[in-house]
Design a protein around this motif. Structure first.
Motif, short mmCIF file in Angstrom:
data_model
loop_
_atom_site.label_atom_id
_atom_site.label_comp_id
_atom_site.label_asym_id
_atom_site.label_seq_id
_atom_site.Cartn_x
_atom_site.Cartn_y
_atom_site.Cartn_z
N THR A 173 0.82 -1.22 0.00
CA THR A 173 0.00 0.00 0.00
C THR A 173 0.85 1.26 0.00
N GLY A 174 2.12 1.14 0.40
CA GLY A 174 2.98 2.31 0.52
C GLY A 174 2.78 3.05 1.83
N CYS A 175 1.97 2.50 2.71
CA CYS A 175 1.63 3.18 3.96
C CYS A 175 1.91 2.31 5.19
N SER A 176 2.93 1.48 5.12
CA SER A 176 3.19 0.56 6.24
C SER A 176 3.59 1.30 7.51
N ALA A 177 4.38 2.37 7.39
CA ALA A 177 4.79 3.13 8.58
C ALA A 177 3.59 3.81 9.22
N GLU A 178 2.71 4.37 8.39
CA GLU A 178 1.51 5.03 8.90
C GLU A 178 0.58 4.02 9.55
N CYS A 182 -0.83 3.27 18.23
CA CYS A 182 -1.65 4.22 19.00
C CYS A 182 -2.83 3.49 19.63
N TYR A 183 -3.53 2.69 18.83
CA TYR A 183 -4.67 1.96 19.36
C TYR A 183 -4.25 0.99 20.46
N TYR A 184 -3.13 0.31 20.24
CA TYR A 184 -2.64 -0.66 21.23
C TYR A 184 -2.37 0.04 22.57
N GLU A 185 -1.81 1.24 22.51
CA GLU A 185 -1.48 1.98 23.73
C GLU A 185 -2.72 2.56 24.41
N LYS A 186 -3.65 3.10 23.61
CA LYS A 186 -4.78 3.85 24.17
C LYS A 186 -6.09 3.06 24.24
N LYS A 187 -6.17 1.96 23.48
CA LYS A 187 -7.37 1.10 23.46
C LYS A 187 -8.64 1.86 23.10
N ASP A 188 -8.48 2.92 22.30
CA ASP A 188 -9.64 3.72 21.89
C ASP A 188 -9.29 4.42 20.58
N TRP A 189 -9.97 4.03 19.50
CA TRP A 189 -9.69 4.63 18.19
C TRP A 189 -9.92 6.14 18.20
N ARG A 190 -10.84 6.61 19.02
CA ARG A 190 -11.12 8.06 19.07
C ARG A 190 -9.92 8.85 19.53
N ALA A 191 -9.04 8.23 20.29
CA ALA A 191 -7.82 8.90 20.77
C ALA A 191 -6.72 8.88 19.70
N CYS A 192 -6.97 8.25 18.57
CA CYS A 192 -5.96 8.09 17.52
C CYS A 192 -6.38 8.78 16.23
N LYS A 193 -7.19 9.81 16.33
CA LYS A 193 -7.70 10.49 15.13
C LYS A 193 -6.58 11.07 14.28
N LYS A 194 -5.55 11.61 14.90
CA LYS A 194 -4.43 12.18 14.15
C LYS A 194 -3.74 11.10 13.32
N GLU A 195 -3.46 9.96 13.94
CA GLU A 195 -2.80 8.86 13.25
C GLU A 195 -3.68 8.29 12.13
N MET A 196 -4.98 8.23 12.38
CA MET A 196 -5.91 7.74 11.36
C MET A 196 -5.96 8.68 10.17
N LYS A 197 -5.94 9.98 10.44
CA LYS A 197 -5.96 10.97 9.36
C LYS A 197 -4.70 10.86 8.51
N ILE A 198 -3.55 10.72 9.15
CA ILE A 198 -2.29 10.58 8.41
C ILE A 198 -2.32 9.32 7.55
N PHE A 199 -2.82 8.21 8.10
CA PHE A 199 -2.93 6.98 7.33
C PHE A 199 -3.87 7.16 6.15
N ARG A 200 -5.01 7.77 6.38
CA ARG A 200 -6.01 7.99 5.32
C ARG A 200 -5.43 8.83 4.19
N GLU A 201 -4.68 9.89 4.53
CA GLU A 201 -4.06 10.73 3.51
C GLU A 201 -3.02 9.94 2.71
N CYS A 202 -2.23 9.14 3.39
CA CYS A 202 -1.24 8.29 2.71
C CYS A 202 -1.96 7.33 1.77
#
Length: 75
Positions: free
Chosen positions: A28-33, A40-60
């Protein structure tokens, strides 16, 4: 003589080689993202707390043309 109880056609998987899932993520070209997002999800156990990381992945994902390649529809 001691006989082995291992099947003769046993497949040995090398832990250093990427498996099918990892190969798909790398393609996919987005393995790091993806890794940052899942960490982030593993650490926080809540996708809502990972919105920044999800946005970066989505853009990639979009930048690498994965929407067309996988038939993904944007929500």
């Amino acid at each position: 003589m001691v006989e082995s109880k291992e099947p003769a056609n046993k497949i040995v998987v090398d832990a250093d080689e990427p498996d099918e899932w990892e190969q798909r993520i790398f393609s996919t070209g987005c393995s790091a993202e993806n890794l940052n997002m899942t960490d982030c999800y593993y650490e926080k156990k809540d996708w809502r707390a990972c919105k920044k990381e999800m946005k970066i992945f989505r853009e990639c994902w979009k930048q690498h043309g994965n929407l067309q390649r996988t038939g993904t529809k944007e929500a």
